[in-house]
Scaffold this motif. Structure first.
Motif, PDB file in Angstrom:
ATOM      1  N   ASN A  64       0.831  -1.208   0.000  1.00  0.00           N
ATOM      2  CA  ASN A  64       0.000   0.000   0.000  1.00  0.00           C
ATOM      3  C   ASN A  64       0.862   1.253   0.000  1.00  0.00           C
ATOM      4  N   LEU A  68       0.900   4.168  -2.816  1.00  0.00           N
ATOM      5  CA  LEU A  68       0.763   5.580  -2.474  1.00  0.00           C
ATOM      6  C   LEU A  68       1.875   6.403  -3.106  1.00  0.00           C
ATOM      7  N   GLY A 118      -7.950  15.480   5.174  1.00  0.00           N
ATOM      8  CA  GLY A 118      -8.782  14.585   5.967  1.00  0.00           C
ATOM      9  C   GLY A 118     -10.082  15.232   6.405  1.00  0.00           C
ATOM     10  N   ASN A 146     -13.080   7.869  -0.210  1.00  0.00           N
ATOM     11  CA  ASN A 146     -11.990   6.899  -0.169  1.00  0.00           C
ATOM     12  C   ASN A 146     -10.741   7.615   0.348  1.00  0.00           C
ATOM     13  N   VAL A 147     -10.339   7.297   1.570  1.00  0.00           N
ATOM     14  CA  VAL A 147      -9.217   8.010   2.187  1.00  0.00           C
ATOM     15  C   VAL A 147      -7.897   7.721   1.474  1.00  0.00           C
ATOM     16  N   PHE A 148      -7.819   6.581   0.778  1.00  0.00           N
ATOM     17  CA  PHE A 148      -6.593   6.290   0.031  1.00  0.00           C
ATOM     18  C   PHE A 148      -6.343   7.354  -1.028  1.00  0.00           C
ATOM     19  N   ALA A 151      -5.326  10.626   0.359  1.00  0.00           N
ATOM     20  CA  ALA A 151      -3.895  10.625   0.670  1.00  0.00           C
ATOM     21  C   ALA A 151      -3.065  10.855  -0.585  1.00  0.00           C
ATOM     22  N   VAL A 223       0.497  10.112   6.300  1.00  0.00           N
ATOM     23  CA  VAL A 223      -0.904  10.068   5.888  1.00  0.00           C
ATOM     24  C   VAL A 223      -1.814   9.581   7.013  1.00  0.00           C
ATOM     25  N   THR A 224      -1.261   9.195   8.135  1.00  0.00           N
ATOM     26  CA  THR A 224      -2.095   8.899   9.301  1.00  0.00           C
ATOM     27  C   THR A 224      -2.862  10.133   9.749  1.00  0.00           C
ATOM     28  N   TYR A 228      -5.310   7.696   7.318  1.00  0.00           N
ATOM     29  CA  TYR A 228      -5.207   6.463   6.547  1.00  0.00           C
ATOM     30  C   TYR A 228      -4.117   5.631   7.215  1.00  0.00           C
ATOM     31  N   SER A 229      -4.489   4.521   7.836  1.00  0.00           N
ATOM     32  CA  SER A 229      -3.553   3.754   8.667  1.00  0.00           C
ATOM     33  C   SER A 229      -3.209   2.397   8.076  1.00  0.00           C
ATOM     34  N   GLU A 231      -1.015   2.041   5.581  1.00  0.00           N
ATOM     35  CA  GLU A 231       0.342   2.036   5.030  1.00  0.00           C
ATOM     36  C   GLU A 231       1.302   1.462   6.069  1.00  0.00           C
TER      37      GLU A 231
END
Length: 301
Positions: A64, A68, A118, A146-148, A151, A223-224, A228-229, A231
């Protein structure tokens, strides 16, 4: 040239540097002590480290992270080229828009930008597109984005500001005479850019772009903030919190980061060498022999 006029050979004695060896030995001793202390310190949790180094959740998180990085850099490259062309444009509006973009994204921290991305679903819950004070043409809701991809947008838009300056510097590094000579030979603007300007500019663009790609891989740990956790860093941190052993999981994440960046550095090295062909200042063996013959007064073979 006769032997009588030749100067006597110099019996050169190399200068000794004993303190260099003392410093080297001292450094090796300190490194050895640190490694021994780390190997025997239970806080590092080497057993947990070995157990989770190739855990499926960690390897998926590494994948992932790589996705990214790739998607964000593609976005940054495309937008960076556009911004660089706008900066070089004689149109004052395009130049001002590009400068403002660079000013904002380079002047604010990437972590703050990611936090704002975010919060996009909170700021823009309903997005409407239509005629002002008239009918709505399109409307959609950002209740569960979609948080991906948020990010990717956050990382890519920030990196584009830096890539624009790198690309602009690479294009400006090519002398204007190269473009004028190409036009004089009847080349079109597209052919001039493809065959004359860009091949020479790539020598300037590739090294910092490779560094930015490697830096982007490590920046994905931020990206946390979106959040988005999934990665590498976020997943390792979550597992470490569940086990109450954050140190070994951080070492696991660091190992994966180091492995991926090492592979990227090797690829960067060969890519730089490819685009540096013809630009080396080192003389070949034939050129060195011809230079030696010329100094000795011998004819060129």
């Amino acid at each position: 040239m006769s032997d009588e006029s030749s100067p006597a050979a110099i019996d050169a004695v190399p200068l000794r540097h004993p303190w260099r060896w003392v410093a080297a030995i001292l450094i090796l001793v300190l490194i050895g002590l640190f490694l021994w202390g780390a190997a025997t310190n239970e806080a590092y949790g080497w057993e947990t480290y070995g157990k989770y180094l190739f855990d499926q959740r960690i390897s998926q998180a590494a994948w992932n992270t790589l996705q990214l990085t790739i998607y964000s850099m593609i976005l940054a490259l495309v937008l960076g080229v556009l911004l660089a062309v706008m900066r070089l444009s004689p149109n004052p509006v395009l130049k001002a828009v590009s400068w403002t973009y660079l000013w904002i994204f380079r002047g604010t921290p990437i972590y703050v930008q990611l936090v704002l991305w975010g919060l996009v679903p909170v700021i823009y819950r309903n997005i409407q597109i239509g005629v002002p004070f008239g009918p709505k043409l399109f409307e959609f809701t950002l209740s569960d984005p979609n948080v991906f991809w948020l990010a990717v947008l956050g990382l890519g838009l920030n990196e584009a500001a830096y890539m624009a300056e790198i690309i602009r510097a690479g294009i400006n590094s090519v002398p204007e005479g190269q473009t004028e000579a190409s036009v004089a030979l009847g080349m079109s603007w597209t052919m001039t850019m493809r065959r004359t300007v860009l091949p020479q500019a790539m020598r300037v663009i590739i090294p910092p772009t490779g560094n930015e790609f490697i830096s982007m891989l490590k920046t994905t740990s931020l990206v946390t903030a979106i959040p988005y956790s999934f990665e590498l860093y976020g997943r390792s941190k979550d597992i470490g919190v569940d086990l109450f052993q954050p140190v070994p999981l951080l070492l696991v994440a660091s190992t994966w980061y180091l492995a991926i960046t090492s592979i990227l550095m090797v690829g960067q090295y060969y890519l730089e060498r490819h685009y540096a062909r013809g630009a080396s200042r080192k003389l070949t063996s034939k050129q060195l022999q011809a230079l030696a013959n010329a100094q000795m007064g011998e004819p060129h073979p």
